[in-house]
Write an enzyme that holds these catalytic residues in place. Structure first.
Site, PDB file in Angstrom:
ATOM      1  N   HIS A  28      -2.853  -4.750   1.181  1.00 23.02           N
ATOM      2  CA  HIS A  28      -4.030  -3.901   1.419  1.00 23.02           C
ATOM      3  C   HIS A  28      -5.219  -4.738   1.879  1.00 23.02           C
ATOM      4  O   HIS A  28      -5.980  -4.327   2.753  1.00 23.02           O
ATOM      5  CB  HIS A  28      -4.449  -3.172   0.141  1.00 23.02           C
ATOM      6  CG  HIS A  28      -3.804  -1.826  -0.045  1.00 23.02           C
ATOM      7  ND1 HIS A  28      -3.930  -0.804   0.870  1.00 23.02           N
ATOM      8  CD2 HIS A  28      -3.051  -1.323  -1.051  1.00 23.02           C
ATOM      9  CE1 HIS A  28      -3.275   0.262   0.430  1.00 23.02           C
ATOM     10  NE2 HIS A  28      -2.713  -0.029  -0.725  1.00 23.02           N
ATOM     11  N   CYS A  70       1.824   5.017  -2.291  1.00 24.29           N
ATOM     12  CA  CYS A  70       0.473   4.463  -2.223  1.00 24.29           C
ATOM     13  C   CYS A  70      -0.546   5.578  -2.399  1.00 24.29           C
ATOM     14  O   CYS A  70      -0.379   6.655  -1.827  1.00 24.29           O
ATOM     15  CB  CYS A  70       0.272   3.772  -0.877  1.00 24.29           C
ATOM     16  SG  CYS A  70      -1.365   3.046  -0.681  1.00 24.29           S
ATOM     17  N   HIS A 110       2.003  -5.606  -2.736  1.00 23.99           N
ATOM     18  CA  HIS A 110       1.458  -4.374  -2.142  1.00 23.99           C
ATOM     19  C   HIS A 110      -0.077  -4.453  -2.050  1.00 23.99           C
ATOM     20  O   HIS A 110      -0.663  -4.095  -1.025  1.00 23.99           O
ATOM     21  CB  HIS A 110       1.896  -3.177  -3.000  1.00 23.99           C
ATOM     22  CG  HIS A 110       1.389  -1.842  -2.548  1.00 23.99           C
ATOM     23  ND1 HIS A 110       2.212  -0.870  -2.018  1.00 23.99           N
ATOM     24  CD2 HIS A 110       0.141  -1.301  -2.538  1.00 23.99           C
ATOM     25  CE1 HIS A 110       1.487   0.196  -1.707  1.00 23.99           C
ATOM     26  NE2 HIS A 110       0.228  -0.028  -2.029  1.00 23.99           N
ATOM     27  N   GLU A 111      -0.714  -4.925  -3.112  1.00 23.18           N
ATOM     28  CA  GLU A 111      -2.180  -4.943  -3.148  1.00 23.18           C
ATOM     29  C   GLU A 111      -2.756  -6.003  -2.211  1.00 23.18           C
ATOM     30  O   GLU A 111      -3.759  -5.757  -1.549  1.00 23.18           O
ATOM     31  CB  GLU A 111      -2.681  -5.160  -4.586  1.00 23.18           C
ATOM     32  CG  GLU A 111      -2.271  -4.068  -5.568  1.00 23.18           C
ATOM     33  CD  GLU A 111      -2.602  -2.656  -5.087  1.00 23.18           C
ATOM     34  OE1 GLU A 111      -3.707  -2.431  -4.568  1.00 23.18           O
ATOM     35  OE2 GLU A 111      -1.731  -1.775  -5.222  1.00 23.18           O
TER      36      GLU A 111
HETATM   37 ZN    ZN Z   1      -1.491   1.144  -1.848  1.00 18.36          ZN
END
Ligand code: ZN
Length: 173
Positions: free
Chosen positions: A152, A106, A148-149
Site C-alpha cells: 500500500h 482489502c 500487503h501493507e
Molecule cells: Zn489493503
C-alpha cells in the site's frame, strides 16, 4: 466516522512519504494514527490499515490488536487482549524464499478477494507511535499483512498481483 478511500482514488497509487522521525509524536501524526485506528475498528473484517487508505500519503500502517492476540493465543490461551500495533517508515529486513498462495481482500477494494503469492515469513523494522525503533518477525497471516501493507505504501494493491479474483459481497460472508 473516518471514511476509507476506495480503489480509483489516486492517493492509493502514490508512493507514500516517510514520516520525519522528529514529527512522529507531533499532533498531526498522532491524529493520523488515531484516525487510522478508528477506521480500522469500524470494519468487522479489518486486520490492518495503511495511511493512504484514509487519504494520507504517509508511510504508516496499523495492525489490529485482535490479530496479534489471536496469533499469540494459538500458543497460550491466557494472553490478554493486545493493543493495535503501529508501524512507521517500515522496512522489510527479511522475506522467506518459501512462498504460499494466501487468500486476500482489502478494505479499499470492496468486495474483491483473490489469491496472492506471499513469503511465508517476514521481518520488518519500523518506528512505533512513540518514535522508538523496533523489529518484528511474523509468519502466516502476520507475514502476509506486512507484505500487503507495505505494498500500500508503494502504491500497489493486492488485485495487481492476485489470481482467481472474485467478488463476494458482504451478504455472502
Ligand atoms: Zn489493503
Amino acid at each position: 466516522m473516518v471514511p476509507i478511500v476506495q480503489k480509483g482514488d489516486p492517493v492509493l497509487r502514490q508512493i507514500a512519504a516517510e514520516v520525519p522521525i522528529e514529527e512522529i509524536t507531533s499532533p498531526k501524526i498522532q491524529t493520523v494514527i488515531a484516525h487510522m485506528k478508528k477506521a480500522l475498528a469500524s470494519q468487522n473484517d479489518g486486520v490492518a490499515i495503511a495511511a493512504p487508505q484514509i487519504g494520507e500519503s504517509l508511510r504508516i500502517f496499523v495492525i489490529s490488536g485482535n490479530v496479534l492476540t489471536d496469533a499469540l493465543r494459538s500458543k497460550d490461551e491466557k494472553i490478554p487482549p493486545l493493543l493495535d500495533m503501529v508501524f512507521i517508515n517500515p522496512k522489510i529486513l527479511k522475506l522467506s524464499k518459501d512462498k504460499e498462495k494466501m487468500s486476500e481482500g482489502c478494505l479499499s477494494v470492496r468486495w474483491l478477494y483473490g489469491n496472492v503469492d506471499r513469503a511465508k515469513k517476514a521481518k520488518v523494522r519500523a518506528y512505533n507511535e512513540y518514535g522508538n525503533i523496533f523489529e518484528k518477525g511474523g509468519s502466516g497471516l502476520l507475514a502476509q499483512i506486512f507484505q500487503h501493507e507495505i505494498d500500500h505504501l508503494d502504491g500497489v494493491l493486492f488485485v495487481d498481483k492476485a489470481e482467481d479474483v472474485e467478488e463476494l459481497p458482504p451478504e455472502n460472508h
